[in-house]
Write a protein that holds these residues in place. Structure first.
Motif, PDB file in Angstrom:
ATOM      1  N   ASP A   1      -9.522   0.839   7.229  1.00  0.00           N
ATOM      2  CA  ASP A   1     -10.235  -0.587   7.071  1.00  0.00           C
ATOM      3  C   ASP A   1      -9.885  -0.771   7.858  1.00  0.00           C
ATOM      4  O   ASP A   1     -10.367  -1.905   8.248  1.00  0.00           O
ATOM      5  CB  ASP A   1      -9.434  -0.913   5.826  1.00  0.00           C
TER       6      ASP A   1
ATOM      7  N   VAL B   1      -6.485   4.534   3.446  1.00  0.00           N
ATOM      8  CA  VAL B   1      -7.645   3.543   2.780  1.00  0.00           C
ATOM      9  C   VAL B   1      -7.361   2.484   3.867  1.00  0.00           C
ATOM     10  O   VAL B   1      -8.370   1.920   4.686  1.00  0.00           O
ATOM     11  CB  VAL B   1      -8.316   3.096   1.744  1.00  0.00           C
ATOM     12  N   LEU B   2      -6.513   2.305   3.431  1.00  0.00           N
ATOM     13  CA  LEU B   2      -5.007   0.779   4.995  1.00  0.00           C
ATOM     14  C   LEU B   2      -5.855   1.104   6.566  1.00  0.00           C
ATOM     15  O   LEU B   2      -6.244   0.567   6.751  1.00  0.00           O
ATOM     16  CB  LEU B   2      -4.080   0.670   4.053  1.00  0.00           C
TER      17      LEU B   2
ATOM     18  N   SER C   1       0.930  -1.253  -0.145  1.00  0.00           N
ATOM     19  CA  SER C   1       0.495  -0.335   0.357  1.00  0.00           C
ATOM     20  C   SER C   1       1.099   1.265  -0.441  1.00  0.00           C
ATOM     21  O   SER C   1       0.793   2.256  -0.703  1.00  0.00           O
ATOM     22  CB  SER C   1      -1.200   0.285   1.285  1.00  0.00           C
TER      23      SER C   1
ATOM     24  N   MET D   1      -5.470  -0.995  -2.060  1.00  0.00           N
ATOM     25  CA  MET D   1      -6.159  -0.148  -0.962  1.00  0.00           C
ATOM     26  C   MET D   1      -4.227   1.064  -0.897  1.00  0.00           C
ATOM     27  O   MET D   1      -3.500   0.628  -0.743  1.00  0.00           O
ATOM     28  CB  MET D   1      -6.068  -0.549   0.094  1.00  0.00           C
TER      29      MET D   1
ATOM     30  N   TYR E   1     -11.466   1.588  -3.001  1.00  0.00           N
ATOM     31  CA  TYR E   1     -11.545   1.470  -2.181  1.00  0.00           C
ATOM     32  C   TYR E   1     -10.098   0.160  -2.240  1.00  0.00           C
ATOM     33  O   TYR E   1      -9.168   0.061  -1.439  1.00  0.00           O
ATOM     34  CB  TYR E   1     -12.426   0.504  -1.814  1.00  0.00           C
ATOM     35  N   HIS E   2     -10.429  -0.285  -3.515  1.00  0.00           N
ATOM     36  CA  HIS E   2      -9.271  -1.599  -3.510  1.00  0.00           C
ATOM     37  C   HIS E   2      -9.014  -0.891  -5.006  1.00  0.00           C
ATOM     38  O   HIS E   2      -9.416  -0.394  -5.701  1.00  0.00           O
ATOM     39  CB  HIS E   2      -9.957  -2.707  -4.350  1.00  0.00           C
TER      40      HIS E   2
END
Lengths: 259, 211
Positions: free
Chosen positions: A223, A219-220, A51, A215, A212-213
């Motif tokens: 998540d 975002v990770l 990521s 990521m 969202y993906h």
């Protein structure tokens, strides 16, 4: 009078220290409360490193591609008067003032399969939604104003006389731009590029809507927080902040030496 | 040789001209006038930084009325010298040569020759910020001369200099005269061109007359 000024300066320093502490304390707290085993485990986590590479890579690419369009625009804004210039400048500042989730929704409208761009991409087998391209577009959308405004201020500070002098010496408009205006505005342009890169890297709101993906690290972090709680999100945040701090310290040192 | 035929230029309330003027080859002409009289505008018209509303400009017999600045055989010394602050003296002087595509050795050779003409060959590696006022003037003159212009336009070339530096600077301008360079020297100071100019013109409210 002298005494008075000292009190004023002292009061300003105290007030300033509160602002400084407000920025520094939460970050320091985050670093202090991360546990070593969890941190090492996270460093070895391929999802995290993937990521980070994705985030840095896409933001750098988005900054580079955007600069091809943004720098000429900044120059025109600094040098030319034209009708509705105020409107153009207001449009450039829009991404700063609108919520980034709204920016994400707007972008989604442009890249989804039923849009012109989305269907064109689809016809060559490319699904933009959920792709690094969508991430790059979201990053560029929210961070472009920083590059354009910084570069514009840099160009505006270059005396037009120097450009005229170059022209009387036989330089074309492009040579004048490349050899005179751009190097003289270099510090502001590079500052703008760095700001854009940094802003793109830290973007969450717009990206989470268009992709969202795969990521990105922001975002990770979200998540992991959402799925497992703060103790799983914190080490990722610490690693990402550390990587960005090192990167920007190096970039600043390079910028100081070069300009 | 430069020839202006019925040149008229309007900017807001101000009108320059109609102007008819001829600068013979190798002549050193002084154009005297108070500030706001249109002196600088006239230089910019000849240089191609502005374009006239009416009339024609001939340089070396060629109609250059609509030719852009970069294609005119004109050198210009700006009042504030307009040296490029991010370049050395050598890079400033060599600028018109290097952008014309000349190879590095040729640029260096010609830069050295012009620098020695203006006695600044020892300053070539200096940054512009490290030059004195007089050195800046000589550097700017050398740069304006580097592409061997047919005419050299001087916009208040001595105004940025202290009294004690002016004498030296006048000697530098005398080099131009000795070299046979066609010069148009614009100033508000009557005494400044004594001993330099072969003839003088007056400009007032955009109109030219002889003193």
């Amino acid at each position: 009078m002298h005494h008075n000024r000292n009190i004023t300066h002292f009061a300003f320093m105290l007030l300033g220290a509160v602002a400084l502490l407000f920025i520094f304390a939460p970050l320091a707290g985050m670093f202090l409360s991360v546990k070593a085993p969890g941190l090492f485990e996270t460093i070895r986590d391929p999802e995290v490193s993937r990521s980070i590479v994705l985030t840095l890579g896409v933001s750098a690419t988005a900054t580079f591609i955007s600069s091809v369009f943004a720098i000429p625009l900044a120059y025109i804004l600094a040098r030319k008067k034209f009708p509705l210039k105020g409107v153009v400048e207001a449009i450039i500042d829009l991404p700063i003032v609108i919520p980034h989730s709204a920016a994400g929704i707007a972008l989604l409208g442009v890249i989804s399969r039923d849009s012109l761009l989305g269907s064109a991409a689809d016809s060559i087998g490319l699904n933009l939604v959920g792709s690094p391209i969508a991430i790059g577009m979201a990053m560029a959308f929210v961070s472009l104003p920083f590059l354009i405004n910084s570069a514009r201020d840099g160009f505006a500070a270059v005396p037009e006389r120097l450009e005229q002098a170059a022209e009387t010496l036989g330089a074309s408009k492009f040579t004048t731009f490349y050899k005179i205006s751009l190097p003289l505005a270099g510090r502001s342009v590079v500052s703008g590029l760095m700001l854009m890169f940094a802003r793109g890297m830290s973007e969450f709101g717009a990206i989470v809507i268009v992709a969202y993906h795969p990521m990105t690290t922001p975002v990770l972090i979200f998540d992991r927080f959402n799925s497992f709680g703060i103790n799983y999100a914190r080490p990722v945040a610490v690693i990402f902040v550390t990587v960005t701090l090192i990167l920007f310290t190096l970039l600043r040192i390079y910028q100081k030496r070069r300009w | 040789m430069v020839k202006l035929e019925n040149i008229t230029y309007k900017a807001g309330q101000f009108t320059l001209g109609p102007i008819n003027l001829e600068l013979p080859k190798g002549s050193y002409t002084a154009l005297l006038g108070p500030s706001g009289s249109g002196k600088s505008v006239m230089l910019e018209l000849i240089a191609g930084l502005r374009f006239p509303d009416l009339g024609k400009i001939f340089i070396d017999g060629i109609d250059m009325t609509n030719t852009p600045a970069r294609k005119r055989p004109v050198g210009m010394l700006f009042q504030d010298y307009a040296l490029f602050p991010h370049m050395t003296v050598e890079e400033n002087i060599g600028f018109p040569l290097s952008i014309s595509g000349a190879d590095k050795a040729a640029v260096a050779k010609e830069t050295g020759r012009i620098a020695s003409l203006f006695k600044i060959e020892g300053l070539l590696k200096r940054a512009i910020k490290d030059l004195s006022g007089g050195e800046k003037q000589r550097c700017a003159l050398a740069r304006a001369m580097a592409h061997q212009p047919s005419v050299l336009l001087l916009d208040e070339p001595l105004s940025a200099l202290d009294e004690e530096l002016r004498e030296e600077a006048v000697k530098t301008l005398a080099i131009l005269k000795k070299e046979g360079q066609t010069v148009l020297h614009v100033t508000h100071n009557r005494g400044e061109t004594d001993g330099l100019a072969s003839f003088s013109l007056l400009i007032r409210n955009g109109k030219i007359s002889t003193p």
